[in-house]
Design a protein around this motif. Sequence first.
Motif, mmCIF file in Angstrom:
data_model
loop_
_atom_site.group_PDB
_atom_site.id
_atom_site.type_symbol
_atom_site.label_atom_id
_atom_site.label_comp_id
_atom_site.label_asym_id
_atom_site.label_seq_id
_atom_site.Cartn_x
_atom_site.Cartn_y
_atom_site.Cartn_z
ATOM 1 N N ILE A 79 1.035 -1.110 0.023
ATOM 2 C CA ILE A 79 0.030 -0.093 -0.040
ATOM 3 C C ILE A 79 0.796 1.245 0.224
ATOM 4 N N TRP A 80 0.666 1.931 -0.926
ATOM 5 C CA TRP A 80 1.196 3.470 -1.013
ATOM 6 C C TRP A 80 0.193 4.536 -0.302
ATOM 7 N N LEU A 81 0.569 4.931 0.576
ATOM 8 C CA LEU A 81 -0.372 6.228 1.384
ATOM 9 C C LEU A 81 0.214 7.488 0.635
ATOM 10 N N THR A 82 -0.655 8.272 -0.029
ATOM 11 C CA THR A 82 -0.368 9.441 -0.122
ATOM 12 C C THR A 82 0.062 10.426 0.948
ATOM 13 N N PRO A 83 0.633 11.367 1.023
ATOM 14 C CA PRO A 83 1.189 12.159 2.367
ATOM 15 C C PRO A 83 0.094 12.205 3.514
ATOM 16 N N VAL A 84 0.474 11.786 4.657
ATOM 17 C CA VAL A 84 -0.512 11.935 5.902
ATOM 18 C C VAL A 84 0.102 12.951 6.872
ATOM 19 N N PHE A 85 0.966 13.832 6.447
ATOM 20 C CA PHE A 85 1.741 14.747 7.375
ATOM 21 C C PHE A 85 0.648 15.924 7.503
ATOM 22 N N ALA A 86 0.713 16.655 8.520
ATOM 23 C CA ALA A 86 0.179 17.740 8.997
ATOM 24 C C ALA A 86 0.393 18.767 7.743
ATOM 25 N N SER A 87 -0.768 19.203 7.309
ATOM 26 C CA SER A 87 -0.674 20.143 5.915
ATOM 27 C C SER A 87 -2.044 20.873 6.035
ATOM 28 N N PRO A 88 -2.087 22.022 5.371
ATOM 29 C CA PRO A 88 -3.551 23.026 5.341
ATOM 30 C C PRO A 88 -4.214 22.402 4.087
ATOM 31 N N SER A 89 -3.454 21.558 2.966
ATOM 32 C CA SER A 89 -4.346 21.307 1.975
ATOM 33 C C SER A 89 -4.774 19.995 1.912
ATOM 34 N N TYR A 90 -5.827 19.899 0.820
ATOM 35 C CA TYR A 90 -6.551 18.418 0.898
ATOM 36 C C TYR A 90 -5.569 17.396 0.272
ATOM 37 N N HIS A 91 -4.459 17.857 -0.271
ATOM 38 C CA HIS A 91 -3.612 16.623 -0.828
ATOM 39 C C HIS A 91 -2.388 16.561 0.019
ATOM 40 N N TYR A 93 0.812 17.788 0.266
ATOM 41 C CA TYR A 93 2.050 17.688 -0.529
ATOM 42 C C TYR A 93 2.775 18.936 -0.098
ATOM 43 N N ASP A 94 2.075 19.982 0.945
ATOM 44 C CA ASP A 94 2.828 21.007 1.660
ATOM 45 C C ASP A 94 2.675 21.012 3.089
ATOM 46 N N VAL A 95 3.670 20.143 3.254
ATOM 47 C CA VAL A 95 3.971 19.572 4.797
ATOM 48 C C VAL A 95 4.417 20.689 5.467
ATOM 49 N N THR A 96 3.565 20.815 6.615
ATOM 50 C CA THR A 96 3.637 21.663 7.753
ATOM 51 C C THR A 96 4.684 21.185 9.143
ATOM 52 N N ASN A 97 4.352 20.013 9.260
ATOM 53 C CA ASN A 97 4.884 19.221 10.348
ATOM 54 C C ASN A 97 5.190 17.780 9.798
ATOM 55 N N TYR A 98 6.556 17.339 9.389
ATOM 56 C CA TYR A 98 6.846 15.925 9.028
ATOM 57 C C TYR A 98 6.697 14.983 10.084
ATOM 58 N N TYR A 99 6.495 15.257 11.353
ATOM 59 C CA TYR A 99 6.427 14.411 12.272
ATOM 60 C C TYR A 99 5.336 14.206 13.048
ATOM 61 N N GLN A 100 4.100 14.873 12.498
ATOM 62 C CA GLN A 100 2.823 14.713 12.973
ATOM 63 C C GLN A 100 1.762 14.222 11.752
ATOM 64 N N ILE A 101 0.973 13.377 12.253
ATOM 65 C CA ILE A 101 -0.048 12.929 11.338
ATOM 66 C C ILE A 101 -1.247 13.994 11.169
ATOM 67 N N ASP A 102 -1.533 14.322 10.102
ATOM 68 C CA ASP A 102 -2.747 15.327 9.909
ATOM 69 C C ASP A 102 -3.866 14.746 10.927
ATOM 70 N N PRO A 103 -4.336 15.786 11.604
ATOM 71 C CA PRO A 103 -5.426 15.425 12.595
ATOM 72 C C PRO A 103 -6.582 15.059 11.654
ATOM 73 N N ALA A 104 -6.844 15.504 10.757
ATOM 74 C CA ALA A 104 -8.097 14.831 9.610
ATOM 75 C C ALA A 104 -7.950 13.646 9.525
ATOM 76 N N PHE A 105 -6.604 13.068 9.250
ATOM 77 C CA PHE A 105 -6.511 11.599 8.897
ATOM 78 C C PHE A 105 -6.212 10.659 9.985
ATOM 79 N N GLY A 106 -6.105 11.245 11.564
ATOM 80 C CA GLY A 106 -6.097 10.483 12.691
ATOM 81 C C GLY A 106 -4.904 10.862 13.354
ATOM 82 N N ALA A 107 -4.277 9.861 14.046
ATOM 83 C CA ALA A 107 -3.215 9.922 14.791
ATOM 84 C C ALA A 107 -2.294 8.907 14.529
#
Length: 522
Positions: A79-91, A93-107
Motif C-alpha cells: 500500500i502506498w499512502l499519499t502524504p499523511v503529514f500535517a498540512s493545510p491542503s487536501y492533498h 504535499y505542502d507539509v507543515t510538520n513531518y513528524y505529525q499525522i494530519d489530525p483530519a487523517f487520525g493519529a
Amino acid sequence: MKRFVILMLVLTLLTGASAAEEKSLDMENNNRIFYEIFVGSFSDSNGDGIGDIRGVINRLDYLNDGDPESGNSLGIEGIWLTPVFASPSYHKYDVTNYYQIDPAFGAIEDLKELITLCHERNVKLILDLPLNHTGENNEWFINFKKAHQAGDPEDPFYDFYTWIPSDETTPAGRRFRKMSNPDLKVEANFSDQMPELNFDNEQVRQAVLDVAAYWLDIGVDGFRFDAAKYPYFGEHDKNAEFWTWYMGELKKIRPEIYAVAEVWDGDAITDRYLKAFNCFRFATATVDGLIAETALGGNVNKFVQSTQAYLDNIHSINPEAMNIPFVANHDTDRAAGFLTVASGCMQMAANLYILMPGSPFIYYGEEIGLRGSRGGSNTDANRRLAMPWGDGDTVQDPVGSNYDKSKFSTVEDRIKTGTSILWHYRKLIAIRKAFPEIARGDYTALEFKDTKLGGFLCTLDGSTVGVFHNTTEKTLKVDLAKATDYPFAEIAAFLSVDPFEGYAELDGTVLTLGAQTSAVIK
C-alpha cells in the motif's frame, strides 16, 4: 489437445499458494503489487467527509483479507499512502510538520495499527514523502524568515531554503516567490505556498534524513519520493548524487527498504537515478503510454520487446533495479476514461502490466473502472474523487472537484456481478501470485511475425512459464516453435474480458487465444 473453460474464481485453490505458504514468503521480496491510496478520498471512518487512516484500516479486508484462498479481496501486496503529514491542503504535499499525522487523517496510533495489520498479512506499507518543498507554515520556513528578518546569516535556518536577493534575475526556467518581509525571492517551482529546500545545506540533508529515519523506526517499509528530479532544478547528476547518499544512509537503517521515486520523465532521464532507487516507468502510463497503446488492440510483440530492452538497460545500470509499471495515478487522468471498461480495453491494460515482472502499481478505484480527468476545469481534484463504496461510506470528493459522477458504478455494484472488472482484477492478481516466475523471473521476450498476439517467458529457480496476450477483438493463433524451443505442455491459467466467450487452446506447439484474452502456459 487441451481446451479449458475459465474457472478463475477458484484459481487460487487450484494453483495458488496456501495461506500458510503465503505468510511464509520472504517478507523482504519487493516484487509486489502495490495499491496507491489518496487518503482523503478513500474511506471516511468518522463521518466528517474526509478519508482517513482508520478508513483504510476498515477497508483492509477489501484490499487483502489475509487469506489467499478466499478470493474475496484484491490480494494486493503493498500500500502506498499519499502524504499523511500535517498540512493545510487536501492533498498534503505542502507539509507543515513531518513528524505529525494530519489530525483530519487520525493519529500516530492509527498508522501504527495499520502497519501491524499490514504486516500480519504480508503487506508492505510505504509513505509518500515530499521532500523537495515544504508548506509555507512549516516551522523550518518560519525560522528561515525570522533569520532573514533579523539579518543573521549565522542562524542555522538562514540558508535552509533556496533564495536569491529580490533584485537578482530569476534563473531561466525556474519560479521564485517574491517576498517583502524579508526582502528576497524564494524558489517555489510548484506553488508560491511550497518553498523549496536548499540541499546544498548539510543541515537540510540531515533534517530530511531524520524525517525518514523516524518513520522507518515507527515501522513503515519505505517511501515513494515525490518530485525526485527537483532538489537541484535541471541538474540530474547532482540530484542523483543526493539521492544515492540519502538511500545509502536509509539502507543502513533498513537494508530491505522499499523505495520508488517520481522522476516524471522519459527512460533516458530515469536511468540516471537508478543507482539510488527504482523509478516509476512513465513510458507505460497515461493515454499516450505503451500500456494504453497495446491495450487498444495494439501489437503485443512491440510491447514485450520494449519491456525486454528496458529491463536489459536498467539491469546494466543496477542489477537490483525493478520495473515499476502503472497506467495512471493521482497526477494523471484516470485510465478508465481513455480505455473504457465497456470496450474491455481497461481490463486488457490491467492484464498487460500486472502480468509483468517487477512491482506494478494500481491506483485506487482503477479496479472498479473509476473515472476522472482534469477536463475543462483543469483541476487535479477531478483525478482524486471519492471512492464510491456504495455502502454508506461518507467520504466526499476533494475541494474543487466538479466531475460528473452520475453514471459511476460502486464497489457494491461490482462485487454483485461476478463478471465485473473488479472480479477481473481479483482473478488477474490471483494468477500473478500463483506463478511467482512472472514477478521475479528472468524475462525473455518472444517475437512473432505478422500477428499482434505476443508474449514472453519468465524463468525462476529452474521453472519457466510463458505469458501471452491477444489484445485484439479477433481470435488469433501462433506457432510457439517459431519463437522458442521451450517444451510447453499445458495452459495453466487464462483470463478473458468476456468470461463466457473466453477461449485458450494449446494444440502441440500451436497456441490459440480468443479475443482480448491473456494466458499463462507451462
